[in-house]
Design a protein around this motif. Structure first.
Motif, PDB file in Angstrom:
ATOM      1  N   THR A 194       0.833  -1.196   0.000  1.00  0.00           N
ATOM      2  CA  THR A 194       0.000   0.000   0.000  1.00  0.00           C
ATOM      3  C   THR A 194       0.874   1.255   0.000  1.00  0.00           C
ATOM      4  O   THR A 194       1.868   1.320   0.736  1.00  0.00           O
ATOM      5  CB  THR A 194      -0.947   0.022   1.210  1.00  0.00           C
ATOM      6  N   PRO A 195       0.539   2.244  -0.821  1.00  0.00           N
ATOM      7  CA  PRO A 195       1.325   3.481  -0.824  1.00  0.00           C
ATOM      8  C   PRO A 195       1.012   4.390   0.362  1.00  0.00           C
ATOM      9  O   PRO A 195       1.727   5.357   0.609  1.00  0.00           O
ATOM     10  CB  PRO A 195       0.928   4.141  -2.148  1.00  0.00           C
ATOM     11  N   ALA A 207      -3.360  -2.275   6.339  1.00  0.00           N
ATOM     12  CA  ALA A 207      -2.187  -3.114   6.510  1.00  0.00           C
ATOM     13  C   ALA A 207      -1.132  -2.748   5.464  1.00  0.00           C
ATOM     14  O   ALA A 207      -1.404  -2.017   4.502  1.00  0.00           O
ATOM     15  CB  ALA A 207      -2.577  -4.580   6.388  1.00  0.00           C
ATOM     16  N   ALA A 208       0.069  -3.264   5.642  1.00  0.00           N
ATOM     17  CA  ALA A 208       1.168  -2.937   4.735  1.00  0.00           C
ATOM     18  C   ALA A 208       0.910  -3.446   3.318  1.00  0.00           C
ATOM     19  O   ALA A 208       1.388  -2.861   2.344  1.00  0.00           O
ATOM     20  CB  ALA A 208       2.471  -3.512   5.271  1.00  0.00           C
ATOM     21  N   THR A 209       0.145  -4.533   3.199  1.00  0.00           N
ATOM     22  CA  THR A 209      -0.158  -5.103   1.894  1.00  0.00           C
ATOM     23  C   THR A 209      -1.629  -4.912   1.564  1.00  0.00           C
ATOM     24  O   THR A 209      -2.498  -5.153   2.404  1.00  0.00           O
ATOM     25  CB  THR A 209       0.179  -6.606   1.859  1.00  0.00           C
ATOM     26  N   PRO A 247      -8.897   3.619   0.785  1.00  0.00           N
ATOM     27  CA  PRO A 247      -8.501   4.684   1.713  1.00  0.00           C
ATOM     28  C   PRO A 247      -9.607   5.672   2.060  1.00  0.00           C
ATOM     29  O   PRO A 247      -9.694   6.135   3.202  1.00  0.00           O
ATOM     30  CB  PRO A 247      -7.349   5.370   0.978  1.00  0.00           C
ATOM     31  N   TRP A 248     -10.478   5.991   1.100  1.00  0.00           N
ATOM     32  CA  TRP A 248     -11.478   7.025   1.387  1.00  0.00           C
ATOM     33  C   TRP A 248     -12.521   6.544   2.387  1.00  0.00           C
ATOM     34  O   TRP A 248     -13.224   7.364   2.994  1.00  0.00           O
ATOM     35  CB  TRP A 248     -12.114   7.553   0.105  1.00  0.00           C
ATOM     36  N   PHE A 249     -12.617   5.241   2.624  1.00  0.00           N
ATOM     37  CA  PHE A 249     -13.552   4.732   3.630  1.00  0.00           C
ATOM     38  C   PHE A 249     -13.145   5.111   5.051  1.00  0.00           C
ATOM     39  O   PHE A 249     -13.975   5.095   5.960  1.00  0.00           O
ATOM     40  CB  PHE A 249     -13.650   3.204   3.534  1.00  0.00           C
TER      41      PHE A 249
END
Length: 311
Positions: A194-195, A207-209, A247-249
């Motif tokens: 994830t960026p 999470a990182a992924t 992300p927008w959630f």
């Protein structure tokens, strides 16, 4: 539905006609009868799938086109929140339109340039929303409409191959003939770092992924598929995906994913898009209606990070 896509969506009337044909045959022959079994076997054999070129034509004809033409697909995607426990929680719906420009290649494969948009609406309605109240966190979040592409895809004997930027990495499953319907299924499992970083984007980052699983099928009439005059056959599509929270959630580090249920059909023209959905698209994502002018690549996550501030 951020995808490569040959992936597709379809007009409700065409979908009903396509599905209705299969149901009608089942009613007259019986799904378990010898007649139905014989018809299915004959249907599979008539596709000539031992020939790699025939397999490529089937995939392209049902999912896109074997000619130089533009194919439109429309889908209503219903999104639910799954928190790793309990039942699914209805979240939002998306009016999703995909425009793919197809052309045959000298090697017998078929290339597509795909653009896609998605406009969020209140769950299972046509009401366009700019703000959404998260049913899990109770927070009011500003909606982020989806725009992505152009993406380069290629259809060959083994199905669809997508570029590195696509979040759909389809793996073809065996085609089937059920009644007078050809079923062409796929599965996709994809993940990427994830960026969004938690220290910079506390509510957007998970999470990182980032995980993206998507399973779908196209359904078309066997008679249409076998018709040499048709370069792109009417098809219904149904898919499910299991995706890390967008992300927008604003879900932060909460475990879980969104479960998506998509229902749609491939269209001959934009005239087949439901009127309310077209109004939403014209209002929020009109760039999909002028693909000739849409030359700059669009990336959902990158644009969010550029245009929104962490919350």
């Amino acid at each position: 539905m951020m995808t490569e896509r040959s992936m597709t969506r379809r007009d409700a009337m065409e979908a009903a006609l396509a599905i209705g044909g299969g149901l009608g045959l089942a009613a007259t022959t019986g799904l378990g009868s010898p007649a139905a079994a014989a018809a299915g076997k004959a249907g599979i054999e008539s596709l000539g799938l031992d020939d790699p070129k025939a397999r490529a034509r089937l995939q392209a004809k049902v999912k896109g086109s074997i000619a130089e033409e533009t194919v439109y697909t429309f889908c209503r995607l219903h999104l639910y929140l799954y928190m790793n426990d309990g039942n699914l929680v209805p979240a939002v719906s998306m009016q999703n339109l995909n425009v793919a420009q197809w052309r045959p290649l000298p090697n017998g494969n078929y290339a597509g340039a795909v653009r896609e948009v998605g406009v969020y609406t209140r769950f299972d309605t046509d009401e366009v929303i700019d703000w959404w109240e998260n049913p899990v966190t109770g927070e009011r979040r500003e909606v982020w409409q989806f725009v992505g592409g152009p993406l380069a895809v290629e259809i060959g004997p083994d199905g669809v191959v997508t570029g590195p930027e696509a979040t759909l990495k389809p793996k073809s499953m065996r085609p089937d003939v059920i009644g007078d319907m050809v079923i062409v299924p796929n599965g996709s499992a994809f993940s990427f770092p994830t960026p969004f970083k938690p220290d910079q984007w506390p509510k957007e980052a998970g999470a990182a992924t980032y995980f993206w699983d998507s399973h779908y099928y196209f359904a078309a009439r066997l008679a249409d598929v076998l018709d040499p005059k048709q370069t792109s056959v009417p098809a219904a599509v149904q898919f499910q995906n299991l995706v890390s929270f967008h992300p927008w959630f604003g879900m932060g580090q909460r475990p879980g994913r969104t479960y998506g249920k998509g229902l749609g059909a491939k269209l001959k023209s934009l005239d087949g898009v439901p009127a309310a959905a077209m109004r939403a698209i014209e209002k929020k994502t009109p760039e999909i209606l002028d693909v000739k002018s849409w030359t700059k690549p669009r990336n959902d996550f990158a644009e969010y990070m550029q245009q929104r501030k962490p919350t």
